[in-house]
Write a protein that holds these residues in place. Structure first.
Motif, PDB file in Angstrom:
ATOM      1  N   UNK A  22       0.785  -1.212  -0.333  1.00  0.00           N
ATOM      2  CA  UNK A  22       0.218  -0.169   0.015  1.00  0.00           C
ATOM      3  C   UNK A  22       1.064   1.282   0.113  1.00  0.00           C
ATOM      4  N   UNK A  23       0.410   1.954  -0.360  1.00  0.00           N
ATOM      5  CA  UNK A  23       0.826   3.538  -0.675  1.00  0.00           C
ATOM      6  C   UNK A  23       1.127   4.245   0.111  1.00  0.00           C
ATOM      7  N   UNK A  24       0.578   3.745   1.281  1.00  0.00           N
ATOM      8  CA  UNK A  24       0.710   4.574   3.210  1.00  0.00           C
ATOM      9  C   UNK A  24       1.644   3.528   4.024  1.00  0.00           C
ATOM     10  N   UNK A  25       2.062   2.670   3.088  1.00  0.00           N
ATOM     11  CA  UNK A  25       3.262   1.950   4.265  1.00  0.00           C
ATOM     12  C   UNK A  25       4.434   2.991   3.280  1.00  0.00           C
ATOM     13  N   UNK A  26       4.185   3.546   3.998  1.00  0.00           N
ATOM     14  CA  UNK A  26       5.837   4.740   4.095  1.00  0.00           C
ATOM     15  C   UNK A  26       6.821   3.357   4.410  1.00  0.00           C
ATOM     16  N   UNK A  27       7.610   3.111   5.849  1.00  0.00           N
ATOM     17  CA  UNK A  27       7.897   2.451   6.187  1.00  0.00           C
ATOM     18  C   UNK A  27       8.965   1.888   5.091  1.00  0.00           C
ATOM     19  N   UNK A  28       7.431   1.337   4.928  1.00  0.00           N
ATOM     20  CA  UNK A  28       8.678   0.155   3.707  1.00  0.00           C
ATOM     21  C   UNK A  28       8.426   0.136   2.562  1.00  0.00           C
ATOM     22  N   UNK A  29       7.713   1.560   1.859  1.00  0.00           N
ATOM     23  CA  UNK A  29       8.869   2.106   0.607  1.00  0.00           C
ATOM     24  C   UNK A  29       9.182   3.058   0.810  1.00  0.00           C
ATOM     25  N   UNK A  30       9.884   3.236   2.425  1.00  0.00           N
ATOM     26  CA  UNK A  30      11.301   3.881   1.598  1.00  0.00           C
ATOM     27  C   UNK A  30      12.257   3.260   1.946  1.00  0.00           C
ATOM     28  N   UNK A  31      12.257   2.400   2.769  1.00  0.00           N
ATOM     29  CA  UNK A  31      13.172   1.095   3.654  1.00  0.00           C
ATOM     30  C   UNK A  31      13.658   0.746   1.666  1.00  0.00           C
ATOM     31  N   UNK A  32      12.765   0.571   1.141  1.00  0.00           N
ATOM     32  CA  UNK A  32      12.791   0.167  -0.148  1.00  0.00           C
ATOM     33  C   UNK A  32      13.280   1.193  -1.134  1.00  0.00           C
TER      34      UNK A  32
END
Length: 61
Positions: A22-32
């Motif tokens: 989800x685009x709301x999962x900022x932590x995961x997307x930022x890490x990636x």
């Protein structure tokens, strides 16, 4: 840092790797995204992104 074409490519890789996140999962997307940027000069960008997502803490997924 990167030209517009490279930035667009890296964004596309991030979106591809995180298509199930989800685009709301900022932590995961930022890490990636961070891992993809680190790997941008070394190659294997997609694999690094996938590895980063698979190693992300479960609360990020």
């Amino acid at each position: 840092m990167f030209d517009a074409a490279t930035t667009a490519l890296l964004r596309a890789v991030l979106d591809e790797v995180c298509e199930s996140v989800s685009h709301r999962e900022i932590g995961a997307r930022t890490n990636v995204a961070s891992k993809i940027l680190e790997a941008a000069t070394r190659g294997e960008v997609r694999q690094v992104g996938r590895d980063a997502l698979s190693r992300a803490p479960t609360m990020w997924r």
